[in-house]
Design a protein around this motif. Structure first.
Motif, mmCIF file in Angstrom:
data_model
loop_
_atom_site.group_PDB
_atom_site.id
_atom_site.type_symbol
_atom_site.label_atom_id
_atom_site.label_comp_id
_atom_site.label_asym_id
_atom_site.label_seq_id
_atom_site.Cartn_x
_atom_site.Cartn_y
_atom_site.Cartn_z
ATOM 1 N N GLN A 77 0.684 5.618 0.221
ATOM 2 C CA GLN A 77 1.957 5.839 0.932
ATOM 3 C C GLN A 77 2.766 4.541 0.989
ATOM 4 N N GLU A 78 2.066 3.423 1.183
ATOM 5 C CA GLU A 78 2.759 2.126 1.216
ATOM 6 C C GLU A 78 3.408 1.819 -0.129
ATOM 7 N N ARG B 231 6.500 3.955 -0.458
ATOM 8 C CA ARG B 231 7.603 3.409 0.362
ATOM 9 C C ARG B 231 8.232 2.192 -0.321
ATOM 10 N N TRP B 232 7.374 1.337 -0.878
ATOM 11 C CA TRP B 232 7.873 0.128 -1.568
ATOM 12 C C TRP B 232 8.743 0.529 -2.757
ATOM 13 N N ASP C 86 -3.319 5.950 2.829
ATOM 14 C CA ASP C 86 -2.249 5.158 3.449
ATOM 15 C C ASP C 86 -1.793 4.029 2.526
ATOM 16 N N LEU C 87 -2.703 3.557 1.650
ATOM 17 C CA LEU C 87 -2.310 2.507 0.700
ATOM 18 C C LEU C 87 -1.357 3.071 -0.359
ATOM 19 N N SER D 203 -3.450 -2.945 -3.476
ATOM 20 C CA SER D 203 -2.497 -2.550 -2.436
ATOM 21 C C SER D 203 -1.101 -2.918 -2.910
ATOM 22 N N VAL D 204 -0.117 -2.567 -2.106
ATOM 23 C CA VAL D 204 1.290 -2.771 -2.471
ATOM 24 C C VAL D 204 1.605 -4.245 -2.776
ATOM 25 N N GLN D 205 0.895 -5.158 -2.128
ATOM 26 C CA GLN D 205 1.158 -6.590 -2.313
ATOM 27 C C GLN D 205 0.955 -7.042 -3.757
ATOM 28 N N HIS E 58 -10.573 -2.304 0.961
ATOM 29 C CA HIS E 58 -9.960 -2.000 2.258
ATOM 30 C C HIS E 58 -10.908 -1.193 3.143
#
Ligand code: SF4
Length: 332
Positions: free
Chosen positions: A273-274, A277-278, A270-271, A244-246, A44
């Motif tokens: 944090q994602e 959140r997920w 920020d990754l 990442s979240v994906q 990223h």
């Protein structure tokens, strides 16, 4: 489901500094900026810098003659600096000061006639740089088993150095084997395994003691990220690395009461944090911070980029402020 968040995690001082060097160079210079190797091992980060106009290359001779190139945080062998000089390149050196310290040790030992045993991962770019300081005199070993296979006369003067991002526990085993086979070997200072690696491993150990599942955010190419997965698994937790979240598989959450989240030293927060959140969207509570060490470390910028910033009226205090923000870690 409880969510525990490791502290410290994510960007270390060397990564922060390397990214800041590239960001500043983009602000200061209006010519094409090249970076040799991924500035830090995170897909990223590389992609975001590419979007800002940076061209990444693997070899110095891919940079056009007279061009400007940033050398990555992992360190470079002397041959790369020589090549850059030959091509008339303007080199901005973003090597982490902790990697530079190991290079200087290698140089000194080689000068004093030592044979160097370097403990690290074959093919890792940091090892290429460190070995390049004394190629003829250096033997790379990845494990205790490889120490036994070394064919060195028993009276050889031996000094040992390590890759900065290894698992502290693995190094201990390999270093003990070296001392057993070569009692005369001079072992490295404990500080050669960097503070960030040590602290992030301490934090993930704490998480693993309380969680069934650990999610480690970071790229496959990141050595310290992979070590975090190893350390969590060695403590008995199930651990997965995700870019990442994906990449999270919802099936991982089955029967999980407590999930831990951490990230490698090159993964942007920020990754993370994602991911949090997920997890909250999938039944997670507000995250709780689990602190192993209160980390307050940052490295000053290289003097040449600071001078160039001053000459171009670019304020480097902004960088310092942003880093203090990063060091405060999570906003839970
Ligand atoms: Fe430097 Fe350690 Fe960060 Fe590597 S992990 S860049 S050695 S501070």
């Amino acid at each position: 489901m409880k969510i525990l968040l490791a502290n410290p995690r994510g960007f270390c001082a060397g990564v922060d500094r390397a990214i800041d060097v590239v960001e500043l160079a983009l602000q200061i210079y209006d010519t094409q900026l090249y970076v040799k190797h991924a500035i830090v091992h995170n897909d990223h980060v590389v992609q975001r810098l590419e979007e800002k106009g940076v061209t990444f290359v693997e070899h110095v001779d891919e940079v056009p003659t007279g061009g400007r190139v940033v050398f990555s945080a992992h360190g470079s062998p002397p041959s790369d600096y020589a090549k850059a000089k030959e091509l008339g390149l303007d080199v901005i050196d973003a090597t982490c000061p902790l990697v530079t310290k190991v290079h200087l040790e290698a140089r000194r030992y080689a000068k004093e006639g030592y044979t160097i045993i370097l403990v690290g991962h074959r093919g890792h770019v940091e090892m290429r740089g460190t070995m390049g300081e004394a190629l003829e005199q250096t033997h790379l070993v990845e494990s205790a088993a490889e120490v036994d296979a070394l064919q060195l006369p028993s009276d050889t003067k031996i000094a040992v150095l390590t890759q900065t991002t290894l698992a502290v526990d693995d190094t201990r085993e390999t270093l003990a084997e070296i001392k057993k086979v070569f009692p005369q070997a001079v072992l490295p200072p404990a500080s050669d395994i960097c503070y960030a690696t040590t602290n992030r491993q301490a934090a993930v150990k704490k998480l693993a003691a309380q969680c069934e599942l650990i999610i480690v955010v970071g790229s496959k190419s990141s050595s310290n990220t992979n070590r975090l997965v190893d350390v969590a698994q060695a403590q008995g937790a199930t651990a997965h690395r995700v870019n990442s979240v994906q990449e999270i598989d919802p099936a991982w959450l089955q029967d999980v009461q407590t999930v831990g989240v951490t990230s490698g030293a090159s993964a942007p927060d920020d990754l993370v944090q994602e991911v949090v959140r997920w997890l909250q969207q999938h039944g997670g509570d507000e995250p709780t911070l689990v602190t192993a060490v209160d980390e307050q470390v940052w490295f000053d910028l290289p003097s040449d980029i600071k001078q160039a910033a001053a000459d171009h009226g670019v304020d480097t205090d902004i960088v310092t402020k942003h880093r203090i923000g990063t060091n405060q870690q999570m906003k839970v």
